[in-house]
Motif scaffolding. Structure first.
Motif, mmCIF file in Angstrom:
data_model
loop_
_atom_site.group_PDB
_atom_site.id
_atom_site.type_symbol
_atom_site.label_atom_id
_atom_site.label_comp_id
_atom_site.label_asym_id
_atom_site.label_seq_id
_atom_site.Cartn_x
_atom_site.Cartn_y
_atom_site.Cartn_z
ATOM 1 N N THR A 199 -12.480 9.949 0.429
ATOM 2 C CA THR A 199 -13.083 11.264 0.222
ATOM 3 C C THR A 199 -12.575 11.789 -1.117
ATOM 4 O OG1 THR A 199 -13.439 13.452 1.202
ATOM 5 C CG2 THR A 199 -11.251 12.505 1.492
ATOM 6 N N LEU A 200 -13.480 12.389 -1.900
ATOM 7 C CA LEU A 200 -13.164 12.759 -3.272
ATOM 8 C C LEU A 200 -12.580 14.159 -3.348
ATOM 9 C CD1 LEU A 200 -13.304 11.888 -6.239
ATOM 10 C CD2 LEU A 200 -15.597 12.919 -6.334
ATOM 11 N N GLY A 218 -8.657 12.712 -7.371
ATOM 12 C CA GLY A 218 -8.821 11.293 -7.079
ATOM 13 C C GLY A 218 -9.558 11.098 -5.768
ATOM 14 N N ARG A 219 -9.805 9.846 -5.460
ATOM 15 C CA ARG A 219 -10.397 9.521 -4.153
ATOM 16 C C ARG A 219 -9.256 9.201 -3.203
ATOM 17 N NH1 ARG A 219 -15.163 8.543 -1.729
ATOM 18 N NH2 ARG A 219 -16.232 9.141 -3.666
ATOM 19 N N TYR A 220 -9.262 9.858 -2.084
ATOM 20 C CA TYR A 220 -8.196 9.729 -1.093
ATOM 21 C C TYR A 220 -8.678 8.834 0.050
ATOM 22 C CZ TYR A 220 -5.388 13.286 -3.384
ATOM 23 O OH TYR A 220 -4.614 13.991 -4.295
ATOM 24 N N TYR A 221 -7.866 7.839 0.339
ATOM 25 C CA TYR A 221 -8.205 6.857 1.358
ATOM 26 C C TYR A 221 -7.227 6.917 2.524
ATOM 27 C CZ TYR A 221 -10.973 4.657 -2.360
ATOM 28 O OH TYR A 221 -11.887 4.401 -3.362
ATOM 29 N N CYS A 222 -7.778 6.745 3.712
ATOM 30 C CA CYS A 222 -6.975 6.614 4.914
ATOM 31 C C CYS A 222 -6.896 5.127 5.270
ATOM 32 C CB CYS A 222 -7.625 7.399 6.037
ATOM 33 S SG CYS A 222 -6.826 7.231 7.639
ATOM 34 N N SER A 223 -5.736 4.710 5.681
ATOM 35 C CA SER A 223 -5.543 3.310 6.025
ATOM 36 C C SER A 223 -4.443 3.213 7.075
ATOM 37 C CB SER A 223 -5.147 2.525 4.770
ATOM 38 O OG SER A 223 -4.961 1.160 5.055
ATOM 39 N N GLY A 224 -4.445 2.115 7.821
ATOM 40 C CA GLY A 224 -3.403 1.976 8.824
ATOM 41 C C GLY A 224 -3.384 0.621 9.472
ATOM 42 N N ARG A 225 -2.410 0.445 10.344
ATOM 43 C CA ARG A 225 -2.333 -0.777 11.112
ATOM 44 C C ARG A 225 -1.649 -0.516 12.437
ATOM 45 N NH1 ARG A 225 0.318 -5.615 8.904
ATOM 46 N NH2 ARG A 225 0.550 -6.124 11.090
ATOM 47 N N ASN A 226 -2.081 -1.290 13.418
ATOM 48 C CA ASN A 226 -1.458 -1.262 14.721
ATOM 49 C C ASN A 226 -0.082 -1.927 14.597
ATOM 50 O OD1 ASN A 226 -1.290 -0.758 17.447
ATOM 51 N ND2 ASN A 226 -2.298 -2.658 18.039
ATOM 52 N N HIS A 281 -0.464 3.322 15.995
ATOM 53 C CA HIS A 281 -0.712 2.950 14.602
ATOM 54 C C HIS A 281 0.193 3.702 13.632
ATOM 55 C CE1 HIS A 281 -4.772 0.833 14.923
ATOM 56 N NE2 HIS A 281 -4.397 1.083 16.163
ATOM 57 N N ALA A 282 0.590 3.008 12.583
ATOM 58 C CA ALA A 282 1.151 3.645 11.410
ATOM 59 C C ALA A 282 -0.025 3.939 10.473
ATOM 60 C CB ALA A 282 2.155 2.724 10.728
ATOM 61 N N VAL A 283 -0.127 5.180 10.014
ATOM 62 C CA VAL A 283 -1.279 5.589 9.222
ATOM 63 C C VAL A 283 -0.808 6.156 7.882
ATOM 64 C CG1 VAL A 283 -3.346 7.030 9.158
ATOM 65 C CG2 VAL A 283 -2.520 6.114 11.344
ATOM 66 N N SER A 284 -1.566 5.839 6.860
ATOM 67 C CA SER A 284 -1.186 6.254 5.506
ATOM 68 C C SER A 284 -2.369 6.856 4.775
ATOM 69 C CB SER A 284 -0.685 5.047 4.704
ATOM 70 O OG SER A 284 0.376 4.390 5.358
ATOM 71 N N TRP A 285 -2.043 7.662 3.800
ATOM 72 C CA TRP A 285 -3.026 8.159 2.842
ATOM 73 C C TRP A 285 -2.651 7.610 1.465
ATOM 74 C CZ3 TRP A 285 -7.439 10.917 3.670
ATOM 75 C CH2 TRP A 285 -7.593 11.542 4.907
ATOM 76 N N PHE A 286 -3.677 7.091 0.789
ATOM 77 C CA PHE A 286 -3.525 6.615 -0.573
ATOM 78 C C PHE A 286 -4.543 7.352 -1.447
ATOM 79 C CE2 PHE A 286 -0.750 3.068 0.346
ATOM 80 C CZ PHE A 286 -1.052 2.755 1.661
ATOM 81 N N ARG A 287 -4.321 7.327 -2.740
ATOM 82 C CA ARG A 287 -5.326 7.902 -3.640
ATOM 83 C C ARG A 287 -5.461 7.014 -4.862
ATOM 84 N NH1 ARG A 287 -2.162 13.391 -5.665
ATOM 85 N NH2 ARG A 287 -0.650 12.347 -7.049
ATOM 86 N N GLN A 288 -6.641 7.131 -5.468
ATOM 87 C CA GLN A 288 -6.917 6.312 -6.652
ATOM 88 C C GLN A 288 -7.778 7.087 -7.625
ATOM 89 O OE1 GLN A 288 -8.666 2.456 -5.850
ATOM 90 N NE2 GLN A 288 -7.742 1.623 -7.695
ATOM 91 N N VAL A 289 -7.420 6.961 -8.879
ATOM 92 C CA VAL A 289 -8.191 7.521 -9.973
ATOM 93 C C VAL A 289 -8.777 6.346 -10.750
ATOM 94 C CG1 VAL A 289 -8.088 8.903 -12.074
ATOM 95 C CG2 VAL A 289 -6.662 9.520 -10.117
ATOM 96 N N PRO A 290 -10.022 6.439 -11.202
ATOM 97 C CA PRO A 290 -10.601 5.328 -11.971
ATOM 98 C C PRO A 290 -9.700 4.901 -13.115
ATOM 99 C CG PRO A 290 -12.300 6.913 -11.453
ATOM 100 C CD PRO A 290 -10.997 7.520 -10.991
ATOM 101 N N GLY A 291 -9.478 3.597 -13.204
ATOM 102 C CA GLY A 291 -8.637 3.071 -14.276
ATOM 103 C C GLY A 291 -7.172 2.996 -13.936
ATOM 104 N N LYS A 292 -6.799 3.519 -12.774
ATOM 105 C CA LYS A 292 -5.404 3.482 -12.361
ATOM 106 C C LYS A 292 -5.266 2.764 -11.027
ATOM 107 C CE LYS A 292 -3.777 7.627 -14.746
ATOM 108 N NZ LYS A 292 -3.016 8.907 -14.592
ATOM 109 N N GLU A 293 -4.059 2.312 -10.744
ATOM 110 C CA GLU A 293 -3.811 1.633 -9.485
ATOM 111 C C GLU A 293 -3.770 2.636 -8.333
ATOM 112 O OE1 GLU A 293 -1.196 -2.160 -11.163
ATOM 113 O OE2 GLU A 293 -0.298 -0.707 -9.791
ATOM 114 N N ARG A 294 -4.102 2.118 -7.161
ATOM 115 C CA ARG A 294 -4.019 2.942 -5.964
ATOM 116 C C ARG A 294 -2.550 3.253 -5.685
ATOM 117 N NH1 ARG A 294 -7.916 1.168 -1.148
ATOM 118 N NH2 ARG A 294 -9.319 1.381 -2.936
ATOM 119 N N GLU A 295 -2.257 4.491 -5.302
ATOM 120 C CA GLU A 295 -0.877 4.883 -5.053
ATOM 121 C C GLU A 295 -0.735 5.497 -3.660
ATOM 122 O OE1 GLU A 295 0.760 8.165 -7.208
ATOM 123 O OE2 GLU A 295 -1.179 9.175 -7.422
#
Length: 127
Positions: free
Chosen positions: A121-122, A91-99, A32-46
């Motif tokens: 996770t915040l 911000g809230r940090y998200y883990c995401s990925g794809r095979n 898998h390729a795995v990424s971390w993203f973060r988001q703050v309320p009112g802003k786009e996920r980066e």
């Protein structure tokens, strides 16, 4: 069903450090390729950071030199080490990925099609 769970978020003072974990269940991160993203309320996920199958890494400009992504395929965990934290890292940090069969694929675009997303996770950086 591919599921991941993030952990490690907390309230931390500016200049502090944290280690976030992304744990897979029902599959292994090995292909898998795995990424971390973060988001703050009112802003786009980066995109914060990504790691490819062959451990190629990339970082957002605002975190380069301060954050480090790594993976432990044996434990099915992808880590994000956060250092020299700033209030703007909150911000809230998200883990995401794809095979993927593409060994060097490293995804920083949150609009890229991903196989799974965690619930996040915040992280709060404040004195």
């Amino acid at each position: 069903q591919l599921q991941v769970a993030e952990s490690g978020g907390a309230l931390v003072q500016p200049g502090g450090s944290l280690r976030l974990s992304c744990t897979a269940s029902g599959f292994t991160f090995e292909t898998h390729a795995v990424s971390w993203f973060r988001q703050v309320p009112g802003k786009e996920r980066e995109g914060v950071s990504c790691i490819s199958r062959n451990d190629r890494t990339n970082y957002g400009d605002s975190v380069k030199g301060r954050f480090t992504i790594s993976r432990d395929n044996g434990k099915n965990i992808v880590y994000l080490q956060l250092a020299s934290l700033k209030p703007e890292d909150t911000g809230r940090y998200y883990c995401s990925g794809r095979n993927t069969t593409i060994e060097r694929l490293c995804i920083m675009n949150p609009d890229f099609f991903m196989d799974y997303w965690g619930k996040g996770t915040l992280v709060t950086v404040s004195s």
